[in-house]
Design a protein around this motif. Sequence first.
Motif, PDB file in Angstrom:
ATOM      1  N   THR A 134       0.874  -1.261   0.110  1.00  0.00           N
ATOM      2  CA  THR A 134      -0.083  -0.063  -0.049  1.00  0.00           C
ATOM      3  C   THR A 134       0.776   1.353  -0.113  1.00  0.00           C
ATOM      4  OG1 THR A 134      -2.064  -1.237   1.218  1.00  0.00           O
ATOM      5  CG2 THR A 134      -1.743   1.336   1.170  1.00  0.00           C
ATOM      6  N   ASP A 164       0.875   4.191  -2.910  1.00  0.00           N
ATOM      7  CA  ASP A 164       0.705   5.540  -2.736  1.00  0.00           C
ATOM      8  C   ASP A 164       1.731   6.381  -3.118  1.00  0.00           C
ATOM      9  OD1 ASP A 164      -1.664   4.917  -1.533  1.00  0.00           O
ATOM     10  OD2 ASP A 164      -1.125   5.082   0.599  1.00  0.00           O
ATOM     11  N   LYS A 212       1.813   6.726  -7.089  1.00  0.00           N
ATOM     12  CA  LYS A 212       0.634   7.687  -7.319  1.00  0.00           C
ATOM     13  C   LYS A 212       1.052   9.143  -7.069  1.00  0.00           C
ATOM     14  CE  LYS A 212      -3.408   4.574  -6.804  1.00  0.00           C
ATOM     15  NZ  LYS A 212      -4.668   4.296  -5.979  1.00  0.00           N
ATOM     16  N   GLU A 213       1.676   9.516  -5.801  1.00  0.00           N
ATOM     17  CA  GLU A 213       2.175  10.719  -5.617  1.00  0.00           C
ATOM     18  C   GLU A 213       2.874  11.264  -6.633  1.00  0.00           C
ATOM     19  OE1 GLU A 213       4.305  13.247  -2.015  1.00  0.00           O
ATOM     20  OE2 GLU A 213       3.676  11.333  -1.802  1.00  0.00           O
TER      21      GLU A 213
END
Length: 290
Positions: free
Chosen positions: A17, A21, A24-25
Amino acid sequence: MKTGWLIYSEPDAVKNTSFIDWLKEEASLGGLSLELMYAERFAFGITENRLSLYYDLTETELPSFAIVRTIQPLLSRQLEAMGLKLFNPSAVSSVANDKARTHQFLAGAGIPMMDTLFIHPSIFQIQSMPFTFPLVAKLASGRGGEQVHLVKTERELADALSTHPEQEWILQKLAPDAGKDIRVFVVGNKIAGAVLRSSANDFRANYSLGGMAQFYHLNPAQTALVEQVISYFDIGMAGIDFLLDEKEAFIFNEVEDVVGSRTLSATSDINIARLYMEHIAAKLKKPESE
């Protein structure tokens, strides 16, 4: 903003996870958008004489690109055949995720590697083995140090092979400096950094198996060998692992297609997610012919 799929298996997505993240950032900062997709929810094949792709039972349109963080060679080839740009390409993943194919692919290129035998337990006979014990037996499709066995006798070898008798294996001579290896992180066919992994209690140096890690500075000869290996691939992001001989020279071990970055993040301030997203953004801007 170009949108891409970030393809994971559902169990791996749960375990990763924070990395998801992070990707994606960094994608957003680089003008890209990532949508998490689960490999298990795809169905694909041929519909009305054309390649087709479904997600959650709905025929779906393709995004601009996909980052494949799962090992599904047939899915990767289907996506590419339908025109999708993949990171890593299926040609890389199909070789890198099979240890026997990786060694076979690089054989004859002047890259040092341990003597290796490709076998299938159903037809392998111990009396035909040209090597002597001890040996390392590896499941050709294994990852993360799993299904890697140090075998010192015929019985230990038979026991190891019996765990997956229907699959391909490789047998290798034991490296001179067992319990230590170097993972070189590669992004966009360029060296991003390297980590020395070691274990005092196991011949496998994997961090996930309790090994230790420290940042490693490559010398010119090591850098040249890594770049030689890289030249045979089109790598988005991967890890290339090397063993060491008595003089600290590199011995090629394997290519990790779906590579994790915990050791690099723990031992340096290198932002590999940013490097990866920058590479993808740059590749998407280039014409297909380049």
